[in-house]
Scaffold this motif. Structure first.
Motif, mmCIF file in Angstrom:
data_model
loop_
_atom_site.group_PDB
_atom_site.id
_atom_site.type_symbol
_atom_site.label_atom_id
_atom_site.label_comp_id
_atom_site.label_asym_id
_atom_site.label_seq_id
_atom_site.Cartn_x
_atom_site.Cartn_y
_atom_site.Cartn_z
ATOM 1 N N TRP A 23 50.746 -0.356 25.373
ATOM 2 C CA TRP A 23 51.546 -1.539 25.014
ATOM 3 C C TRP A 23 51.347 -1.887 23.541
ATOM 4 C CZ3 TRP A 23 50.565 -6.489 23.232
ATOM 5 C CH2 TRP A 23 51.643 -7.380 23.316
ATOM 6 N N ARG A 27 54.381 -1.444 20.813
ATOM 7 C CA ARG A 27 54.954 -2.745 20.440
ATOM 8 C C ARG A 27 54.572 -3.184 19.034
ATOM 9 N NH1 ARG A 27 57.043 -5.909 24.613
ATOM 10 N NH2 ARG A 27 57.801 -4.480 26.224
ATOM 11 N N VAL A 28 53.374 -2.890 18.614
ATOM 12 C CA VAL A 28 52.893 -3.391 17.320
ATOM 13 C C VAL A 28 53.164 -2.385 16.198
ATOM 14 C CG1 VAL A 28 50.881 -4.176 16.031
ATOM 15 C CG2 VAL A 28 51.129 -4.778 18.457
ATOM 16 N N ARG A 31 56.697 -1.932 14.602
ATOM 17 C CA ARG A 31 57.063 -2.975 13.632
ATOM 18 C C ARG A 31 56.473 -2.667 12.265
ATOM 19 N NH1 ARG A 31 55.787 -8.317 17.419
ATOM 20 N NH2 ARG A 31 57.281 -7.794 19.098
ATOM 21 N N ASP A 48 57.507 7.458 17.841
ATOM 22 C CA ASP A 48 57.347 6.953 19.208
ATOM 23 C C ASP A 48 56.705 7.980 20.137
ATOM 24 O OD1 ASP A 48 58.410 4.522 18.529
ATOM 25 O OD2 ASP A 48 60.449 4.998 19.192
#
Length: 414
Positions: A23, A27-28, A31, A48
């Motif tokens: 996660w 998610r971090v 960005r 990814d």
């Protein structure tokens, strides 16, 4: 019982740590990656697929670190679980490296697509790198599971080198061919190649370790083993595109029966043609457009074929879509007579390499020249089973003067 409960807790902890790390990574870090658009290495490392496979290595790392802390666990079970965890870690690390190589290849292809010209493909090197990574991973995993040194396995592989060479023969040959093709700049993605022996005639769309894919003009795909591009010959049209000119080399087959010397009246009429004005003089005759001054052909020796050849050359010189540079040859020449007539060959280069535009220019040139043939008293050769039959079909009862004797017929009779 206590050991089993502790082992279940460790497995649950490992799975939970895997979900949490996944996660955080997905998610971090993306960005952060969006703020580092200009840094290509960040786009590769924070891809990814790399992050996702990296997160899958966390549970095995947790198991690997915590298995020794389980109380009352028998040593053989602890060793077995530890070896399985290490093997899983090696497997996931190999997948991370594979994803990293894929991300590098993807970044390279995106970078080359932004360039004006196609460049070299690194896909074959990436595939070879992935093959080596997984081979090393297999050796390490097997050595870990059997609890032996990897050097022992490698020594056994040395004894089986002949078998391995046979198994990886195509891979080795393709890799060597790929290195030679790339280092000598013999083939790129986007090149138009012709290889009739394998039925390939089109653009290269993919260069991999084992195969090269060519999309033919009928949209079919021909797959060629990479090593065949070094062992067999093929034609690469890249030089034509880089030169900026595409060759026209086509002949008009002139009917030999229509070639004759020009009369004074015909010479006067042809001298009024705009392309020939600069090369025609009433006293000196006709100078070929590609000949130096003072090399005029005597008027009384001038044939309609020579005049038409001079006209065709002058027409090409004036054509706006024909190259006139020194390295782009431009000539009109009479070839050796044949049973198909007297070939008049045009050799020149168009100012475009686009196929549709090239065909339009070539078609317009020959349409014009064919249309001008009657003005010079010439006609194209057309095979017929009976010479002069077309005249009879047109309603002519009398053969042209002189044709009766040539065909073995008497004038006015059978």
């Amino acid at each position: 019982m206590q050991a089993l409960a502790a082992l279940c807790a460790l497995v649950l902890l490992a799975r939970s740590a895997g979900f949490v790390v996944q996660w955080l990574l997905l998610r971090v870090l993306p960005r952060m990656r969006s703020t580092l658009v200009e840094m290509e290495w960040a786009q590769v490392l924070l891809h990814d697929s790399v992050l996702q496979r990296l997160a899958k290595a966390v549970p095995s790392l947790v198991m690997q670190s915590g298995v020794q802390a389980i109380p009352q666990l028998q040593p053989q079970w602890a060793t077995l679980i530890l070896n399985l965890a290490i093997a899983c870690t090696i497997y996931h690390v190999a997948r991370v490296i594979s994803a990293l190589l894929n991300a590098m290849n993807e970044a390279h292809e995106l970078k080359e697509e932004r360039k004006a010209t196609q460049a070299h493909s690194i896909k074959s090197y990436v595939q070879l790198g992935k093959l080596l990574v997984f081979l090393i991973a297999i050796v390490l995993i097997v050595a870990t599971l059997v609890d032996r040194s990897p050097l022992l396995l490698l020594s056994g592989l040395g004894a089986a080198s002949a078998v391995l060479m046979l198994i990886f023969k195509d891979t080795i040959m393709s890799f060597v061919a790929g290195v030679q093709l790339g280092s000598n700049d013999m083939l790129r993605v986007g090149d138009w190649i012709e290889m009739p022996q394998v039925g390939a005639d089109g653009f290269v769309i993919d260069i991999a370790l084992h195969t090269v894919k060519v999309q033919n003009w009928d949209k079919t795909i021909t797959t060629i083993p990479t090593w065949r591009l070094m062992s067999d010959s093929y034609k690469n049209w890249r030089g034509m595109f880089e030169s900026g000119g595409r060759r026209i080399r086509r002949s008009l087959h002139i009917d030999a029966h229509t070639i004759r010397l020009l009369t004074a009246e015909q010479r006067q009429k042809l001298s009024l043609l705009e392309p020939l004005k600069d090369y025609w003089s009433s006293d000196g005759g006709l100078r070929m457009a590609d000949a130096p001054a003072g090399s005029e052909m005597a008027a009384q020796h001038l044939s309609n074929l020579a005049a038409f050849k001079a006209y065709a050359y002058a027409y090409l010189l004036r054509h706006p879509h024909i190259h006139k540079t020194p390295n782009m040859f431009l000539l009109v020449r009479t070839m050796e007579p044949s049973p198909m007539g007297v070939p008049l060959e045009l050799f020149c280069y168009t100012s475009t390499t686009v196929w549709v535009e090239y065909e339009a220019i070539q078609g317009a040139i020959f349409d014009h020249l064919i249309g001008m043939l009657p003005l010079f008293g010439l006609s194209l050769y057309q095979r017929s089973s009976d010479h002069g039959q077309h005249l009879r079909l047109a309603g002519s009862e009398r053969w042209p003067e002189g044709q009766d004797e040539m065909c073995g017929r008497r004038p006015g009779g059978a």
